[in-house]
Each structure stands twice: as structure tokens, then as C-alpha cells.
Enzyme design. Sequence first.
Site, PDB file in Angstrom:
ATOM      1  N   ARG A   2       3.671 -14.208   4.502  1.00  0.00           N
ATOM      2  CA  ARG A   2       2.640 -14.181   3.448  1.00  0.00           C
ATOM      3  C   ARG A   2       2.072 -15.576   3.173  1.00  0.00           C
ATOM      4  O   ARG A   2       0.902 -15.715   2.837  1.00  0.00           O
ATOM      5  CB  ARG A   2       3.185 -13.535   2.177  1.00  0.00           C
ATOM      6  CG  ARG A   2       3.568 -12.083   2.433  1.00  0.00           C
ATOM      7  CD  ARG A   2       3.658 -11.263   1.179  1.00  0.00           C
ATOM      8  NE  ARG A   2       4.366 -10.026   1.436  1.00  0.00           N
ATOM      9  CZ  ARG A   2       3.824  -8.931   1.961  1.00  0.00           C
ATOM     10  NH1 ARG A   2       2.542  -8.919   2.283  1.00  0.00           N
ATOM     11  NH2 ARG A   2       4.548  -7.853   2.161  1.00  0.00           N
ATOM     12  N   LYS A  45      12.139 -15.095  -2.304  1.00  0.00           N
ATOM     13  CA  LYS A  45      11.548 -14.256  -1.259  1.00  0.00           C
ATOM     14  C   LYS A  45      11.857 -14.893   0.103  1.00  0.00           C
ATOM     15  O   LYS A  45      12.791 -15.683   0.225  1.00  0.00           O
ATOM     16  CB  LYS A  45      10.039 -14.125  -1.506  1.00  0.00           C
ATOM     17  CG  LYS A  45       9.700 -13.238  -2.707  1.00  0.00           C
ATOM     18  CD  LYS A  45       9.990 -11.778  -2.381  1.00  0.00           C
ATOM     19  CE  LYS A  45       9.486 -10.839  -3.452  1.00  0.00           C
ATOM     20  NZ  LYS A  45       9.717  -9.420  -3.067  1.00  0.00           N
ATOM     21  N   ARG A  57      10.471   3.865   4.750  1.00  0.00           N
ATOM     22  CA  ARG A  57      11.080   5.048   4.140  1.00  0.00           C
ATOM     23  C   ARG A  57      10.841   6.302   4.973  1.00  0.00           C
ATOM     24  O   ARG A  57      11.704   7.183   5.033  1.00  0.00           O
ATOM     25  CB  ARG A  57      10.555   5.219   2.708  1.00  0.00           C
ATOM     26  CG  ARG A  57      11.135   4.170   1.748  1.00  0.00           C
ATOM     27  CD  ARG A  57      10.302   4.040   0.473  1.00  0.00           C
ATOM     28  NE  ARG A  57      10.890   3.131  -0.509  1.00  0.00           N
ATOM     29  CZ  ARG A  57      10.816   1.807  -0.458  1.00  0.00           C
ATOM     30  NH1 ARG A  57      10.174   1.224   0.556  1.00  0.00           N
ATOM     31  NH2 ARG A  57      11.369   1.065  -1.395  1.00  0.00           N
ATOM     32  N   ASP A 104       4.269  -9.342  -4.145  1.00  0.00           N
ATOM     33  CA  ASP A 104       4.065  -9.912  -2.812  1.00  0.00           C
ATOM     34  C   ASP A 104       2.659 -10.466  -2.616  1.00  0.00           C
ATOM     35  O   ASP A 104       2.398 -11.141  -1.611  1.00  0.00           O
ATOM     36  CB  ASP A 104       4.339  -8.855  -1.734  1.00  0.00           C
ATOM     37  CG  ASP A 104       5.822  -8.584  -1.566  1.00  0.00           C
ATOM     38  OD1 ASP A 104       6.621  -9.508  -1.798  1.00  0.00           O
ATOM     39  OD2 ASP A 104       6.180  -7.446  -1.207  1.00  0.00           O
ATOM     40  N   GLY A 150      14.135  -7.778   4.641  1.00  0.00           N
ATOM     41  CA  GLY A 150      14.986  -7.545   3.481  1.00  0.00           C
ATOM     42  C   GLY A 150      14.991  -6.087   3.055  1.00  0.00           C
ATOM     43  O   GLY A 150      16.017  -5.559   2.611  1.00  0.00           O
ATOM     44  N   LYS A 190       3.907  -0.913   4.710  1.00  0.00           N
ATOM     45  CA  LYS A 190       5.237  -1.244   5.216  1.00  0.00           C
ATOM     46  C   LYS A 190       6.326  -0.487   4.447  1.00  0.00           C
ATOM     47  O   LYS A 190       7.248   0.072   5.054  1.00  0.00           O
ATOM     48  CB  LYS A 190       5.472  -2.758   5.131  1.00  0.00           C
ATOM     49  CG  LYS A 190       6.779  -3.173   5.787  1.00  0.00           C
ATOM     50  CD  LYS A 190       6.818  -4.609   6.261  1.00  0.00           C
ATOM     51  CE  LYS A 190       6.706  -5.634   5.176  1.00  0.00           C
ATOM     52  NZ  LYS A 190       7.305  -6.925   5.597  1.00  0.00           N
TER      53      LYS A 190
END
Length: 436
Positions: A396, A347, A27, A320, A95, A22
Site C-alpha cells: 500500500r 500493519k 473467505r 487500509d 496476515g 481480497k
Amino acid sequence: MTAHRFTPRGPLTGRIRVPGDKSISHRSLMFGALAVGTTTIRGLLEGEDVLATGRALEQMGAKVRKADDGTYSVDGVGVGTLLQPEGALDMGNSGTSTRLLMGLVASHGITAAFTGDASLSKRPMGRVIDPLSDMGASFTPSPGGTLPLITEGMQPAVPMTYRLPVASAQVKSAVLLAGLNTPGTTTVIEPVPTRDHTERMLRAFGVEVTVEEIDGEKHISVTGPVDMSPCDIEVPGDPSSAAFFAVAASIVPGSDLLIENVGLNPTRDGIFRVLKQMGADIDYLDPREVGGEPVADLQVRHAPLTGIEVDPDIAPSMIDEFPVLFVAAAMAKGATITSGLEELRVKESDRLSAMAAALKISGAKVQEREDGLLITGSSGEPLPGGGTVTTHLDHRIAMSMAVAGLASETGVEIDSTEPIATSFPNFTALIDEASA
């Protein structure tokens, strides 16, 4: 919300390939949008978060297209020439998209309104607002420094040297991205190493990034304004996604699973190092480098795990993955102690309290502390399972407790599978495939 019960299956076997990373997917789209020319991307994660990034970049002038073979192409507008978006940029649950795009907009002469879903709208944006304000951008956030917020960029922005007050790759990246269109040298000082995908990928796009170690701290600098060249990117499998299957194969008896093409960036592979310390049977096959990122195939076999005290210094490289590590700890022999995890409280949900509550409902022995959990494992015995787990719309939490269900007596029900689509759309299908 659609509740779903994840029940015990047979061993996880065969070969699977998890979705693209991800962080690298976000990016690759952003940097493609800043390059002049066409960037091609193979293996892009098609989760809601990454697609939100693509839509936002299109609103600022880039063209993002998907070919029949699944390859994406991005026609960029160049650094310094982002267009004023006509409507608000809807970031959904992401985020990463929000903080990095705030950095991009900060040094361009445009104004952008950022909105998000209920979960994202609770997350703090002050950590990026502070340094970007010092570079000249101005912000109008909601009370508490959250979304919705308006970013007014400054062109030219003011270069700065910024020491990260908390270990955050997102804050580091936001400042460096603002530096791309800022005359002069922008430097981020990193007391604790964080994931370095931004630095690696900027180099692939032709940007000179200098990294120096001074008094044990990393100084990362870019000198703008820069020109970025398009490139071809192959996105490795997401180590965060692979972690769910590595834990599942470790705790479900008889499992022998090959997870192909997993990114093993040293700032991201902490979960696999910790699992090995606990006794997990993980082999790295065919290690190689793809697009500046280390990659290997992971062979994971069921093994008895032993509780450990997790070194808090490893936390940034697996921040994470702690929710699914907590599941492994619940099945280990003895106690697993984690500390230094205050970041997990801000988170998508408060992941410490959410996982403590979820594991207790499923029959695990958990003690919640201010900065971590103390989990006393079952020595490999299946967790009893039980009532409905509250996911707090956190993907998650949902996936971690799904893994717990595979190694339980009666299964684990989660209150919603919908959040899983944000990062791992075919998660349930892969479980079915591996345990068929």
C-alpha cells in the site's frame, strides 16, 4: 529489489476494472473448503496472498482448480474433517490468511505450522492467540508472539463469548471460524463495527449467524458444529484497489474515469465517503447487490479537494486506505488532520511513519503525530517529487506513492514494485491503460 519511477501522465480516462476483493476472495476459498460439494468462484483475486490461502487449504484436503475461463472451483472437505497438513503452511505476506486459518485449525484435531516472509514474521499474532487459546487451542509462537508458529487445534473446542479489545475483522473472523466446529454457541462482541464479509458470506454458505445490538454493541454468534453448503460466488472489485484510482482521478487534472463493479460494503467504503467530504466528484452508477454485497460502478472526475479533520470513528471502514488518502490530502487546499490511527503502526509496515517520510521526500508538508498525520496540502499544485521512497516491502505504501508520482512535477521513485504483486498484480498495467 526493482526500483521504479512513476512519472506524470495525461488524465486518467476510459473504463477500468480492478481485481476482485481480497477479503472476499480469501473467505470464498476458505468457506468453499469447509462446504461439502463444489463451490464456484468468479472474479477471484489472483494475488500472492489469496493464492497462499488456496495452497494452504489444499494441504488440508480441499481441491482448488482453475478453469480455462478463469473461474475457480473448490471441492470442500466439510467442517470438522480438515486433514493434518504434511508440511508448514507458507502464508507469504498475508496476515489475513494466517489469522483466519489459525481460527479454522483451532477447533480441528490437527496441528499446523505457519510460516511467512520477513514482513509477515514481524506482525503480532497475540491478538488471535489469546481468544483461540481460551477455546482450547495451544500455540507455540516465535518470541514476541510472531511467525513462525505452531497451532495445535482442540476438538471439541470450548465455546466462548469474546469482546474484541481492538477493532479487528481478522480477530472477529478467527473466533467465528473456530466456532464453526465448536459444540455450542460462540459469540463475538464488537464495540466498534468492523468489516462484516465473514457474517455475510457464512449466511450464503447456509450458516445461521445471529447479529444483535445490545447497549450499542454488536453481538455476533454462531452455534456449532455447522454444516456448510457450497455456493456460487461472484467476487466484487476490491474497494481498497479502487481507492488508488479514485484518488488518482481526483488529483490528476482532466481525469474522467469509470471504475467498474466496485464493492461498496458499508464497513469498507469509508475512503469514498471521506473523499466526497473533501470535495471529490464521485458518482455511484447502477448500484446493485451481488452475493449479499452492495456493488456499483464509480464515475470519478478531477476536482479540487479541501483538507478536513477526518472523524476517527470512520477509521475501521477505511483502515487500509489511509496511505492513499494521505496522498489526496497532500494535494488538497488547507490542512487534513487524522487521528485514532494507532493500528497503522502494526500493519505490513508502520504506515504512519512510512507515509510521513515518503511524502516529505516527495515535497509534501507533513507532521507525524502519535496516532495520525497532519498534512498541509498544496492546493492542487503538483508535488515536486524527488528521491527514492522506501516502501518497507509494503504494497500500500508502494501503490500510494505511485499515485503521488502521477500528480508530481518530476515523478516519484519507489524502491521496489515487487510487493504490489501481493494484492494488485496488474496495477501498473491499469495505470498505463487509463492514462494512455
